[in-house]
Design a protein around this motif. Structure first.
Motif, PDB file in Angstrom:
ATOM      1  N   SER A   1       1.496 -15.087  28.454  1.00  0.00           N
ATOM      2  CA  SER A   1       0.123 -14.595  28.357  1.00  0.00           C
ATOM      3  C   SER A   1      -0.321 -14.520  26.896  1.00  0.00           C
ATOM      4  CB  SER A   1      -0.008 -13.228  29.040  1.00  0.00           C
ATOM      5  OG  SER A   1       0.835 -12.282  28.414  1.00  0.00           O
ATOM      6  N   ILE A   2      -1.634 -14.543  26.707  1.00  0.00           N
ATOM      7  CA  ILE A   2      -2.220 -14.507  25.369  1.00  0.00           C
ATOM      8  C   ILE A   2      -2.976 -13.200  25.186  1.00  0.00           C
ATOM      9  CG2 ILE A   2      -4.025 -15.527  23.885  1.00  0.00           C
ATOM     10  CD1 ILE A   2      -1.744 -17.362  23.946  1.00  0.00           C
ATOM     11  N   GLY A   3      -2.799 -12.593  24.029  1.00  0.00           N
ATOM     12  CA  GLY A   3      -3.563 -11.414  23.643  1.00  0.00           C
ATOM     13  C   GLY A   3      -4.257 -11.700  22.318  1.00  0.00           C
ATOM     14  N   ILE A   4      -5.495 -11.255  22.208  1.00  0.00           N
ATOM     15  CA  ILE A   4      -6.283 -11.543  21.009  1.00  0.00           C
ATOM     16  C   ILE A   4      -6.776 -10.234  20.398  1.00  0.00           C
ATOM     17  CG2 ILE A   4      -8.237 -12.815  20.055  1.00  0.00           C
ATOM     18  CD1 ILE A   4      -8.257 -14.410  22.756  1.00  0.00           C
ATOM     19  N   ALA A   5      -6.402  -9.992  19.150  1.00  0.00           N
ATOM     20  CA  ALA A   5      -6.927  -8.859  18.396  1.00  0.00           C
ATOM     21  C   ALA A   5      -8.267  -9.297  17.801  1.00  0.00           C
ATOM     22  CB  ALA A   5      -5.955  -8.462  17.296  1.00  0.00           C
ATOM     23  N   VAL A   6      -9.312  -8.521  18.053  1.00  0.00           N
ATOM     24  CA  VAL A   6     -10.673  -8.903  17.669  1.00  0.00           C
ATOM     25  C   VAL A   6     -11.281  -7.825  16.770  1.00  0.00           C
ATOM     26  CG1 VAL A   6     -12.978  -9.469  18.533  1.00  0.00           C
ATOM     27  CG2 VAL A   6     -10.962 -10.080  19.893  1.00  0.00           C
ATOM     28  N   TRP A   7     -11.928  -8.264  15.688  1.00  0.00           N
ATOM     29  CA  TRP A   7     -12.590  -7.359  14.755  1.00  0.00           C
ATOM     30  C   TRP A   7     -13.989  -7.880  14.441  1.00  0.00           C
ATOM     31  CZ3 TRP A   7     -12.008  -7.928   8.869  1.00  0.00           C
ATOM     32  CH2 TRP A   7     -12.744  -6.957   8.204  1.00  0.00           C
ATOM     33  N   ASN A   8     -14.991  -7.046  14.640  1.00  0.00           N
ATOM     34  CA  ASN A   8     -16.350  -7.398  14.238  1.00  0.00           C
ATOM     35  C   ASN A   8     -16.515  -6.999  12.775  1.00  0.00           C
ATOM     36  OD1 ASN A   8     -19.033  -7.815  13.732  1.00  0.00           O
ATOM     37  ND2 ASN A   8     -19.785  -6.595  15.429  1.00  0.00           N
TER      38      ASN A   8
ATOM     39  N   ALA B   1      -4.510 -14.382  17.604  1.00  0.00           N
ATOM     40  CA  ALA B   1      -3.876 -14.344  18.921  1.00  0.00           C
ATOM     41  C   ALA B   1      -2.362 -14.242  18.819  1.00  0.00           C
ATOM     42  CB  ALA B   1      -4.254 -15.590  19.712  1.00  0.00           C
ATOM     43  N   TYR B   2      -1.795 -13.703  19.877  1.00  0.00           N
ATOM     44  CA  TYR B   2      -0.349 -13.544  20.023  1.00  0.00           C
ATOM     45  C   TYR B   2       0.023 -13.980  21.424  1.00  0.00           C
ATOM     46  CZ  TYR B   2      -1.125 -10.604  15.959  1.00  0.00           C
ATOM     47  OH  TYR B   2      -1.513 -10.149  14.723  1.00  0.00           O
ATOM     48  N   ARG B   3       1.140 -14.701  21.552  1.00  0.00           N
ATOM     49  CA  ARG B   3       1.628 -15.130  22.863  1.00  0.00           C
ATOM     50  C   ARG B   3       2.840 -14.283  23.221  1.00  0.00           C
ATOM     51  NH1 ARG B   3       0.682 -19.271  26.100  1.00  0.00           N
ATOM     52  NH2 ARG B   3      -0.432 -20.437  24.477  1.00  0.00           N
ATOM     53  N   ALA B   4       2.769 -13.623  24.376  1.00  0.00           N
ATOM     54  CA  ALA B   4       3.878 -12.802  24.873  1.00  0.00           C
ATOM     55  C   ALA B   4       4.964 -13.708  25.449  1.00  0.00           C
ATOM     56  CB  ALA B   4       3.374 -11.829  25.935  1.00  0.00           C
ATOM     57  N   GLU B   5       6.136 -13.144  25.654  1.00  0.00           N
ATOM     58  CA  GLU B   5       7.263 -13.900  26.220  1.00  0.00           C
ATOM     59  C   GLU B   5       6.930 -14.453  27.603  1.00  0.00           C
ATOM     60  OE1 GLU B   5      10.668 -11.335  26.004  1.00  0.00           O
ATOM     61  OE2 GLU B   5      10.887 -11.631  23.844  1.00  0.00           O
ATOM     62  N   ASP B   6       6.041 -13.774  28.347  1.00  0.00           N
ATOM     63  CA  ASP B   6       5.672 -14.245  29.686  1.00  0.00           C
ATOM     64  C   ASP B   6       4.595 -15.345  29.655  1.00  0.00           C
ATOM     65  OD1 ASP B   6       3.297 -12.907  29.106  1.00  0.00           O
ATOM     66  OD2 ASP B   6       3.542 -11.392  30.671  1.00  0.00           O
TER      67      ASP B   6
ATOM     68  N   PHE C   1      -9.030  -5.420  21.875  1.00  0.00           N
ATOM     69  CA  PHE C   1      -7.962  -6.345  22.223  1.00  0.00           C
ATOM     70  C   PHE C   1      -8.323  -7.019  23.533  1.00  0.00           C
ATOM     71  CE2 PHE C   1      -3.757  -7.792  23.503  1.00  0.00           C
ATOM     72  CZ  PHE C   1      -3.264  -8.249  22.297  1.00  0.00           C
ATOM     73  N   VAL C   2      -8.279  -8.338  23.554  1.00  0.00           N
ATOM     74  CA  VAL C   2      -8.577  -9.146  24.740  1.00  0.00           C
ATOM     75  C   VAL C   2      -7.261  -9.686  25.270  1.00  0.00           C
ATOM     76  CG1 VAL C   2      -9.736 -11.214  25.574  1.00  0.00           C
ATOM     77  CG2 VAL C   2     -10.850  -9.769  23.859  1.00  0.00           C
ATOM     78  N   GLU C   3      -7.036  -9.522  26.571  1.00  0.00           N
ATOM     79  CA  GLU C   3      -5.767  -9.933  27.167  1.00  0.00           C
ATOM     80  C   GLU C   3      -6.013 -10.927  28.289  1.00  0.00           C
ATOM     81  OE1 GLU C   3      -1.723  -7.653  28.559  1.00  0.00           O
ATOM     82  OE2 GLU C   3      -3.617  -6.601  28.753  1.00  0.00           O
ATOM     83  N   PHE C   4      -5.413 -12.109  28.147  1.00  0.00           N
ATOM     84  CA  PHE C   4      -5.402 -13.113  29.209  1.00  0.00           C
ATOM     85  C   PHE C   4      -4.022 -13.095  29.840  1.00  0.00           C
ATOM     86  CE2 PHE C   4      -8.764 -15.047  26.482  1.00  0.00           C
ATOM     87  CZ  PHE C   4      -9.766 -15.048  27.409  1.00  0.00           C
TER      88      PHE C   4
END
Length: 87
Positions: free
Chosen positions: A46-53, A39-44, A83-86
């Motif tokens: 929000s969380i983004g998750i790079a996903v690999w099966n 996961a990565y947290r943006a400056e705003d 990529f999953v974005e919250f």
């Protein structure tokens, strides 16, 4: 997925990959360990998750934001990424 697709993902989600902060597996819960994710947290905030099966079969994992409770279910074929974005 080839290098061109990876570069496009990095560009599309640059607020996470380039401007954001790597937070490993903080900020979300997962329903099972079928995929690899970071996961990565943006400056705003929000969380983004790079996903690999990385498994040898199609599988499904539900990700839930710790902050909002919002859930996103991901189904991926073997050796695929998304990529999953919250936001």
């Amino acid at each position: 997925m080839d290098l061109k697709e990876i570069i496009e993902l990095r560009k599309k989600y640059s607020k996470y990959f380039i401007d954001g902060l790597f937070v490993d597996e903080d900020g979300f819960l997962k329903s099972q360990d079928a995929f690899r994710q970071k996961a990565y947290r943006a400056e705003d905030g929000s969380i983004g998750i790079a996903v690999w099966n990385w498994s040898d079969k199609m599988d499904t994992v539900t990700y839930t934001s710790v902050e909002t409770g919002k859930a996103i279910t991901v189904t991926l074929e073997k050796d695929k990424v998304c990529f999953v974005e919250f936001a």
